[in-house]
Design an enzyme around this catalytic site. Structure first.
Site, PDB file in Angstrom:
ATOM      1  N   GLY A  21      17.505  29.477  30.241  1.00  0.00           N
ATOM      2  CA  GLY A  21      18.062  30.501  31.117  1.00  0.00           C
ATOM      3  C   GLY A  21      19.551  30.332  31.310  1.00  0.00           C
ATOM      4  O   GLY A  21      20.068  30.480  32.427  1.00  0.00           O
ATOM      5  N   GLY A  25      24.222  33.091  35.644  1.00  0.00           N
ATOM      6  CA  GLY A  25      23.865  32.410  36.877  1.00  0.00           C
ATOM      7  C   GLY A  25      23.951  30.903  36.819  1.00  0.00           C
ATOM      8  O   GLY A  25      24.884  30.312  36.261  1.00  0.00           O
ATOM      9  N   GLY A  27      22.137  28.671  35.217  1.00  0.00           N
ATOM     10  CA  GLY A  27      22.051  28.084  33.887  1.00  0.00           C
ATOM     11  C   GLY A  27      23.375  28.127  33.152  1.00  0.00           C
ATOM     12  O   GLY A  27      23.760  27.158  32.479  1.00  0.00           O
ATOM     13  N   SER A 151      12.930  25.033  44.234  1.00  0.00           N
ATOM     14  CA  SER A 151      13.544  25.963  45.183  1.00  0.00           C
ATOM     15  C   SER A 151      13.139  25.583  46.595  1.00  0.00           C
ATOM     16  O   SER A 151      12.114  24.923  46.813  1.00  0.00           O
ATOM     17  CB  SER A 151      13.086  27.396  44.875  1.00  0.00           C
ATOM     18  OG  SER A 151      13.379  28.281  45.932  1.00  0.00           O
ATOM     19  N   TYR A 176       5.799  33.428  43.649  1.00  0.00           N
ATOM     20  CA  TYR A 176       7.062  32.726  43.368  1.00  0.00           C
ATOM     21  C   TYR A 176       7.044  31.328  43.978  1.00  0.00           C
ATOM     22  O   TYR A 176       7.405  30.347  43.321  1.00  0.00           O
ATOM     23  CB  TYR A 176       8.237  33.526  43.918  1.00  0.00           C
ATOM     24  CG  TYR A 176       9.579  32.856  43.684  1.00  0.00           C
ATOM     25  CD1 TYR A 176      10.128  32.794  42.408  1.00  0.00           C
ATOM     26  CD2 TYR A 176      10.288  32.287  44.739  1.00  0.00           C
ATOM     27  CE1 TYR A 176      11.339  32.183  42.183  1.00  0.00           C
ATOM     28  CE2 TYR A 176      11.511  31.671  44.527  1.00  0.00           C
ATOM     29  CZ  TYR A 176      12.035  31.614  43.246  1.00  0.00           C
ATOM     30  OH  TYR A 176      13.242  30.996  43.027  1.00  0.00           O
TER      31      TYR A 176
END
Length: 312
Positions: A21, A25, A27, A151, A176
């Site tokens: 990724g 952002g 990554g 997260s 999520y």
């Protein structure tokens, strides 16, 4: 560790890193910093046009950067396998794997091409399979590391083994949170198994706090009242993508990062600030659940760490 920045990253000359990724952002910022420290960085993503733009952006800042882009769709086990084969063909070893890619709170239930719920499949199962397939190269490197992105949402997560794929009841945020809890549990379980089996691979986890990225801006809550209030509060409770990448970079490069550690921002509720040890909830430390998740993941993906370790 106070006020740790990219200036504290040691030289990574001669070391190879893969960042999932990495076309935008967190990554992208992670790949940028690793390239700036001299690492050979392979950026991966599913949008090849964005991948090429990411390469151009990094080269504009670091003209001598040793970087390349490779297509990798974590929502496809065949794509994961193809990438791992290409990587093995051109690389004897891998020093650093950053499992960063992810999707967040998709409003309607979607499936990967393998039939997994999209968030579980992309955020966790794809990374599980990728890490296993790259284990031979990781084991050949000296002091290799794997960093899993979790997260703050893991704190609200639970692994629902009775409906892991959300087929009976799908809720975007619940799915999520489950995927991010799974990533943290995976990181901790991977460290335990590496020690027990003598794989010689260090596993660490990190989270970005509240980082301003496209994952947030283009998320399902955009333009709602809650989102507009959040935008007003952003200057006070959030940080840039570059700042949000610092816990990942600390986990990936700092000699002070502990095996099996978890790092995030050090200020209010771990939303922003320099990297520091982060809170790990009790459900993330449930060893029995982690072992069960590991076995379920091997069955679902058809990829076994033990088999690959023996073959290596």
């Amino acid at each position: 560790m106070t006020d740790w920045t990219t200036a504290d990253i040691p030289s990574l000359s001669g070391r190879t890193a893969v960042v999932t990724g990495a076309t935008g952002g967190l990554g992208y910022e992670t790949a940028m910093a690793l390239a700036g420290a001299g690492a050979i960085v392979i950026l991966t993503g599913r949008n090849d046009a964005k991948g090429l733009r990411a390469i151009e952006g990094i080269c504009e800042r670091f003209p001598d950067a040793l970087i390349a882009y490779e297509h990798l769709d974590l929502a496809s086990l065949s794509s994961v396998a193809d990438f791992a084969k290409r990587f093995a063909a051109g690389n004897e070893q891998l020093d650093l794997l950053v499992n960063n890619a992810g999707v967040m709170a998709l409003p309607k239930r979607q499936q990967t091409e393998d039939g997994f719920e999209m968030q579980l499949g992309t955020n966790y199962l794809g990374h599980y399979a990728l890490t296993a397939r790259l284990l031979p190269q990781l084991r050949r490197a000296k002091a290799s590391r794997i960093v899993n992105l979790s997260s703050l949402a893991h704190r609200s997560g639970a692994i629902n083994f009775d409906d892991l794929q959300g087929k009976r009841s799908y809720r975007p945020w619940r799915a999520y949170c489950q995927s991010k809890l799974a990533m943290l549990m995976f990181a901790l379980e991977l460290q335990r198994r590496s020690l027990a089996a003598g794989w010689g691979v260090t596993s660490v986890a990190a989270h970005p706090g509240y980082a301003r990225t496209d994952l947030i801006a283009n998320g399902p809550g955009a333009n709602t009242l809650q989102w507009r209030v959040g935008r007003w509060l952003q200057p006070f409770i959030s940080q840039s993508a570059a700042e949000g990448a610092l816990p990942t970079l600390f986990a990936a490069t700092s000699p002070a990062a502990e095996p099996g550690g978890y790092y995030g921002p050090n200020r209010f509720y771990e939303l922003k600030g320099p990297p520091a040890p982060a809170k790990i909830t009790p459900q993330a430390r449930d060893f029995a659940a982690a072992a069960m998740l590991w076995d379920v993941s091997a069955t679902l993906t058809g990829v076994s760490f033990d088999d690959i370790a023996v073959a290596a």
